[in-house]
Design a protein around this motif. Structure first.
Motif, PDB file in Angstrom:
ATOM      1  N   HIS A   1       0.918  -1.388  -0.120  1.00 22.98           N
ATOM      2  CA  HIS A   1       0.072  -0.075  -0.108  1.00 22.98           C
ATOM      3  C   HIS A   1       0.825   1.286   0.146  1.00 22.98           C
ATOM      4  O   HIS A   1       0.150   2.367  -0.136  1.00 22.98           O
ATOM      5  CB  HIS A   1      -1.000  -0.002   1.330  1.00 22.98           C
ATOM      6  N   ALA A   2       2.206   1.235  -0.148  1.00 23.79           N
ATOM      7  CA  ALA A   2       2.886   2.547  -0.381  1.00 23.79           C
ATOM      8  C   ALA A   2       3.338   2.708  -1.697  1.00 23.79           C
ATOM      9  O   ALA A   2       3.817   3.920  -1.783  1.00 23.79           O
ATOM     10  CB  ALA A   2       4.241   2.265   0.622  1.00 23.79           C
ATOM     11  N   GLY A   3       2.730   2.235  -2.695  1.00 23.77           N
ATOM     12  CA  GLY A   3       3.114   2.640  -3.988  1.00 23.77           C
ATOM     13  C   GLY A   3       2.295   3.949  -4.596  1.00 23.77           C
ATOM     14  O   GLY A   3       1.137   4.211  -3.735  1.00 23.77           O
ATOM     15  N   ALA A   4       2.841   4.534  -5.282  1.00 28.14           N
ATOM     16  CA  ALA A   4       2.039   5.804  -5.928  1.00 28.14           C
ATOM     17  C   ALA A   4       1.161   5.436  -7.040  1.00 28.14           C
ATOM     18  O   ALA A   4       1.461   4.658  -7.974  1.00 28.14           O
ATOM     19  CB  ALA A   4       3.300   6.702  -6.275  1.00 28.14           C
ATOM     20  N   GLY A   5       0.037   6.170  -6.863  1.00 22.78           N
ATOM     21  CA  GLY A   5      -1.068   5.769  -8.119  1.00 22.78           C
ATOM     22  C   GLY A   5      -0.443   6.583  -9.173  1.00 22.78           C
ATOM     23  O   GLY A   5       0.342   7.397  -9.203  1.00 22.78           O
ATOM     24  N   GLY A   6      -0.809   5.739 -10.386  1.00 16.66           N
ATOM     25  CA  GLY A   6      -0.201   6.288 -11.660  1.00 16.66           C
ATOM     26  C   GLY A   6      -1.187   7.608 -12.165  1.00 16.66           C
ATOM     27  O   GLY A   6      -2.257   7.487 -11.915  1.00 16.66           O
ATOM     28  N   GLY A   7      -0.581   8.594 -12.662  1.00 12.29           N
ATOM     29  CA  GLY A   7      -0.937   9.483 -13.262  1.00 12.29           C
ATOM     30  C   GLY A   7      -1.069   9.585 -14.660  1.00 12.29           C
ATOM     31  O   GLY A   7      -0.677   8.339 -15.352  1.00 12.29           O
ATOM     32  N   ALA A   8      -1.323  10.753 -15.519  1.00 13.90           N
ATOM     33  CA  ALA A   8      -1.396  10.578 -16.932  1.00 13.90           C
ATOM     34  C   ALA A   8      -0.047  10.422 -17.370  1.00 13.90           C
ATOM     35  O   ALA A   8       0.783  10.984 -17.439  1.00 13.90           O
ATOM     36  CB  ALA A   8      -1.867  11.889 -17.352  1.00 13.90           C
ATOM     37  N   GLY A   9       0.053   9.199 -18.240  1.00 17.38           N
ATOM     38  CA  GLY A   9       1.317   8.804 -18.762  1.00 17.38           C
ATOM     39  C   GLY A   9       2.438   8.217 -17.925  1.00 17.38           C
ATOM     40  O   GLY A   9       3.484   7.907 -18.161  1.00 17.38           O
ATOM     41  N   LEU A  10       1.935   8.003 -16.430  1.00 17.53           N
ATOM     42  CA  LEU A  10       2.980   7.846 -15.348  1.00 17.53           C
ATOM     43  C   LEU A  10       2.509   6.519 -14.985  1.00 17.53           C
ATOM     44  O   LEU A  10       1.461   5.901 -14.730  1.00 17.53           O
ATOM     45  CB  LEU A  10       3.092   8.695 -14.529  1.00 17.53           C
ATOM     46  N   PRO A  11       3.599   5.424 -14.737  1.00 20.43           N
ATOM     47  CA  PRO A  11       3.187   4.106 -14.179  1.00 20.43           C
ATOM     48  C   PRO A  11       2.883   4.153 -12.666  1.00 20.43           C
ATOM     49  O   PRO A  11       3.581   5.091 -11.897  1.00 20.43           O
ATOM     50  CB  PRO A  11       4.299   3.180 -14.462  1.00 20.43           C
ATOM     51  N   ALA A  12       2.108   3.301 -12.076  1.00 18.31           N
ATOM     52  CA  ALA A  12       1.978   2.899 -10.741  1.00 18.31           C
ATOM     53  C   ALA A  12       3.324   2.662 -10.285  1.00 18.31           C
ATOM     54  O   ALA A  12       4.060   1.736 -10.893  1.00 18.31           O
ATOM     55  CB  ALA A  12       0.802   2.385 -10.244  1.00 18.31           C
ATOM     56  N   LEU A  13       4.064   3.038  -9.010  1.00 19.15           N
ATOM     57  CA  LEU A  13       5.235   2.722  -8.529  1.00 19.15           C
ATOM     58  C   LEU A  13       4.940   1.785  -7.346  1.00 19.15           C
ATOM     59  O   LEU A  13       4.106   2.314  -6.321  1.00 19.15           O
ATOM     60  CB  LEU A  13       6.171   3.670  -8.339  1.00 19.15           C
ATOM     61  N   ALA A  14       5.628   0.475  -7.415  1.00 18.35           N
ATOM     62  CA  ALA A  14       5.590  -0.150  -6.058  1.00 18.35           C
ATOM     63  C   ALA A  14       6.770  -0.334  -5.388  1.00 18.35           C
ATOM     64  O   ALA A  14       7.886  -0.308  -5.963  1.00 18.35           O
ATOM     65  CB  ALA A  14       5.215  -1.622  -6.414  1.00 18.35           C
ATOM     66  N   PRO A  15       6.833  -0.067  -3.864  1.00 14.92           N
ATOM     67  CA  PRO A  15       8.048  -0.082  -3.289  1.00 14.92           C
ATOM     68  C   PRO A  15       8.708  -1.586  -2.999  1.00 14.92           C
ATOM     69  O   PRO A  15       7.867  -2.201  -2.522  1.00 14.92           O
ATOM     70  CB  PRO A  15       7.666   0.729  -1.912  1.00 14.92           C
ATOM     71  N   ARG A  16       9.913  -1.466  -3.122  1.00 14.97           N
ATOM     72  CA  ARG A  16      10.678  -2.828  -2.811  1.00 14.97           C
ATOM     73  C   ARG A  16      12.019  -2.393  -1.989  1.00 14.97           C
ATOM     74  O   ARG A  16      12.654  -1.672  -2.519  1.00 14.97           O
ATOM     75  CB  ARG A  16      11.050  -3.490  -4.071  1.00 14.97           C
ATOM     76  N   LEU A  17      12.277  -3.446  -1.013  1.00 17.72           N
ATOM     77  CA  LEU A  17      13.242  -3.263  -0.448  1.00 17.72           C
ATOM     78  C   LEU A  17      14.704  -3.481  -1.216  1.00 17.72           C
ATOM     79  O   LEU A  17      14.545  -4.204  -2.335  1.00 17.72           O
ATOM     80  CB  LEU A  17      13.417  -4.438   0.622  1.00 17.72           C
ATOM     81  N   GLY A  18      15.679  -2.559  -1.053  1.00 15.97           N
ATOM     82  CA  GLY A  18      16.694  -2.779  -1.835  1.00 15.97           C
ATOM     83  C   GLY A  18      18.004  -1.801  -1.457  1.00 15.97           C
ATOM     84  O   GLY A  18      18.058  -1.365  -0.305  1.00 15.97           O
ATOM     85  N   GLY A  19      18.759  -1.556  -2.457  1.00 14.63           N
ATOM     86  CA  GLY A  19      20.426  -1.170  -2.153  1.00 14.63           C
ATOM     87  C   GLY A  19      21.323  -2.169  -2.614  1.00 14.63           C
ATOM     88  O   GLY A  19      20.918  -3.301  -2.083  1.00 14.63           O
ATOM     89  N   GLY A  20      22.202  -2.020  -3.369  1.00 15.16           N
ATOM     90  CA  GLY A  20      23.109  -3.050  -3.691  1.00 15.16           C
ATOM     91  C   GLY A  20      23.760  -3.789  -2.414  1.00 15.16           C
ATOM     92  O   GLY A  20      23.438  -4.974  -2.411  1.00 15.16           O
ATOM     93  N   PRO A  21      23.975  -3.114  -1.441  1.00  8.63           N
ATOM     94  CA  PRO A  21      24.633  -3.846   0.006  1.00  8.63           C
ATOM     95  C   PRO A  21      23.480  -4.656   0.503  1.00  8.63           C
ATOM     96  O   PRO A  21      23.684  -5.731   0.937  1.00  8.63           O
ATOM     97  CB  PRO A  21      25.293  -2.793   0.638  1.00  8.63           C
TER      98      PRO A  21
ATOM     99  N   MET B   1      34.479  -8.599   4.560  1.00  4.62           N
ATOM    100  CA  MET B   1      33.675  -7.444   4.428  1.00  4.62           C
ATOM    101  C   MET B   1      33.403  -7.035   2.774  1.00  4.62           C
ATOM    102  O   MET B   1      34.188  -6.977   2.065  1.00  4.62           O
ATOM    103  CB  MET B   1      34.076  -6.327   5.178  1.00  4.62           C
ATOM    104  N   LEU B   2      32.281  -6.588   2.658  1.00  5.55           N
ATOM    105  CA  LEU B   2      31.934  -6.130   1.132  1.00  5.55           C
ATOM    106  C   LEU B   2      31.442  -4.729   1.270  1.00  5.55           C
ATOM    107  O   LEU B   2      30.574  -4.375   2.201  1.00  5.55           O
ATOM    108  CB  LEU B   2      30.844  -7.065   0.547  1.00  5.55           C
ATOM    109  N   PHE B   3      32.016  -3.976   0.132  1.00  4.82           N
ATOM    110  CA  PHE B   3      31.523  -2.481   0.237  1.00  4.82           C
ATOM    111  C   PHE B   3      31.090  -2.253  -1.302  1.00  4.82           C
ATOM    112  O   PHE B   3      31.617  -2.938  -2.256  1.00  4.82           O
ATOM    113  CB  PHE B   3      32.703  -1.574   0.749  1.00  4.82           C
ATOM    114  N   GLY B   4      30.458  -1.170  -1.356  1.00  2.00           N
ATOM    115  CA  GLY B   4      30.236  -0.575  -2.794  1.00  2.00           C
ATOM    116  C   GLY B   4      28.721   0.286  -2.896  1.00  2.00           C
ATOM    117  O   GLY B   4      28.223   0.618  -1.963  1.00  2.00           O
ATOM    118  N   THR B   5      28.513   0.490  -4.125  1.00  2.00           N
ATOM    119  CA  THR B   5      27.605   1.224  -4.453  1.00  2.00           C
ATOM    120  C   THR B   5      27.281   2.696  -4.099  1.00  2.00           C
ATOM    121  O   THR B   5      28.450   3.398  -3.960  1.00  2.00           O
ATOM    122  CB  THR B   5      26.189   0.580  -4.252  1.00  2.00           C
TER     123      THR B   5
END
Length: 318
Positions: free
Chosen positions: A26-46, A136-140
Motif C-alpha cells: 500500500h505504499a505505491g504511488a498511484g499512476g497519473g497521466a502517462g505515469l506508471p504506478a510505482l511499487a516500493p521494494r526493499l533494495g540497495g546494492g549492499p 567485508m563487502l563494500f560498494g554502490t
C-alpha cells in the motif's frame, strides 16, 4: 561472519514490472497521466547482497545507517527475515533514500535517486569491527555520498589493515557522481585495500583501466559480469576464464549483480577460501564451479520481479 557495509533504500518499481510487493504493501504511488504506478521494494546494492547471503545460509551482518521511518522498519524486517544480524545497524530520524527504477525492454534497470538528507548517507564508522568478521563487502552509493562515503572508506581500509578479506563492487551510479574523474581516482586508491573486485562490464568501461591494471594495484582476483553472457575471471596468478550465463526468461535485472556478490562470498566461505592466498589455490576448476554457481543464482534473481535472490534450497551446492 561476512559483514556487508553500505546503503539500504527503497526501490520504486513500475508495477507492470512485477506488481505490488508484500513487504511494504500500500505504499505505491498511484499512476497519473502517462505515469506508471510505482511499487516500493526493499533494495540497495549492499542490502540486497546481505539478504542474498542470509538466504544462502551464510552467517552475515549488515553495517549501515537506517531510518526510523516506515520504510526503515520494513528494511530491518527484511534483513531479520533473511537471517541477517542487524546489530551493527545505526538508526536515525532522517528519511529513507528512494530510488525510482525504470525497466527497459530487455529487463535492464535504470535509476533516479532521492538522497538529500537521508539516513544512510550519515553513516559513521564504528569504533571497532564486528566480532568474528572474516570478510567485508563494500560498494554502490555508499562510497559516493558524503559524509558517509568517507566513513565507509575508512572502515574498508581499517578492515584490510586488520587482515579481513575485503570485497568491492563499485556498482557505478553515474548520475550520483558529481566529478567523474575524482571518483575514478578515488576508486584506484581503494584497490590496495581490496582482495576481490567484482564489477560489471558497464562499470569497467566507465571506470577505465583493465583487469590486469587493477590486479597490479592490489586485488587478488577480479570478476567481471557480462549480463546474460556470463562472467569472466582474472587472477593475480594469471588464471583467466569465462563461464556462460544461465538462460532464463528475464523479468528484470534488479539485484542480479548483488546476487553474484553474495554467491561468490558464500562459495568462497564454503571452500574456506576467504583470503588472498586461498584464492590463489582455487585453480581453474574451483573458480569455474564458483562462477557457474553465481551465474545460476543471478539467473534466478532475474527470473522474478525486483531484488528477490534465491534461497539455498533453490540451488545446487556452491
Amino acid at each position: 561472519m561476512i559483514v556487508v557495509a553500505g546503503e539500504a533504500l527503497i526501490d520504486l518499481v513500475p508495477q507492470d514490472a512485477g506488481g505490488e510487493p508484500d513487504s511494504v504493501r500500500h505504499a505505491g504511488a498511484g499512476g497519473g497521466a502517462g505515469l506508471p504506478a510505482l511499487a516500493p521494494r526493499l533494495g540497495g546494492g549492499p542490502y540486497n547482497t546481505a539478504v542474498a547471503l542470509g538466504r544462502l545460509g551464510s552467517p552475515v551482518a549488515f553495517c549501515s545507517r537506517v531510518s526510523r521511518d516506515v520504510f526503515g522498519e520494513a528494511l530491518l524486517y527484511g534483513l531479520r527475515t533473511a537471517g541477517v544480524d542487524v546489530t551493527p545497524v545505526q538508526r536515525g530520524p532522517e528519511p529513507t533514500t528512494l530510488a525510482v527504477a525504470s525497466i527497459g525492454a530487455d529487463g535492464s534497470a535504470g535509476y533516479s535517486f532521492y538522497v538529500e538528507g537521508t539516513a544512510d548517507r550519515l553513516f559513521e564508522a564504528p569504533d571497532r569491527l564486528p566480532d568474528g568478521v572474516r570478510a567485508m563487502l563494500f560498494g554502490t552509493c555508499s562510497l559516493v555520498l558524503e559524509p558517509g562515503a568517507s566513513a565507509y572508506e575508512e572502515l574498508m581500509r581499517r578492515a584490510a589493515a586488520s587482515g579481513v578479506f575485503t570485497a568491492l563492487d563499485p556498482n557505478v551510479r553515474a548520475g550520483l557522481i558529481p566529478d567523474a574523474d575524482a571518483y575514478r581516482t578515488r576508486f584506484k586508491s581503494w584497490l590496495p585495500s581490496v582482495t576481490l573486485l567484482k564489477l560489471s562490464r558497464e562499470d569497467a568501461d566507465w571506470l577505465g583501466g583493465t583487469p590486469h591494471e587493477w590486479l597490479a594495484a592490489g586485488p587478488a582476483a577480479v570478476v567481471v559480469t557480462h549480463g546474460g553472457d556470463g562472467l569472466s575471471l582474472y587472477t593475480r596468478d594469471r588464471t583467466e576464464l569465462r563461464v556462460p550465463g544461465e538462460k532464463v526468461d528475464v523479468v528484470d535485472t534488479i539485484g542480479a549483480g548483488d546476487t553474484v556478490n553474495a554467491a561468490l562470498l558464500h562459495g568462497l566461505r564454503a571452500r574456506d577460501a576467504l583470503s588472498a592466498d586461498a584464492l590463489a589455490g582455487l585453480g581453474a576448476e574451483g573458480w569455474t564451479d564458483l562462477l557457474r554457481f553465481a551465474a545460476r543464482a543471478a539467473a534466478l534473481t532475474c527470473s522474478r520481479a525486483g531484488a528477490e535472490p534465491p534461497y539455498a534450497a533453490e540451488l545446487a551446492r556452491p
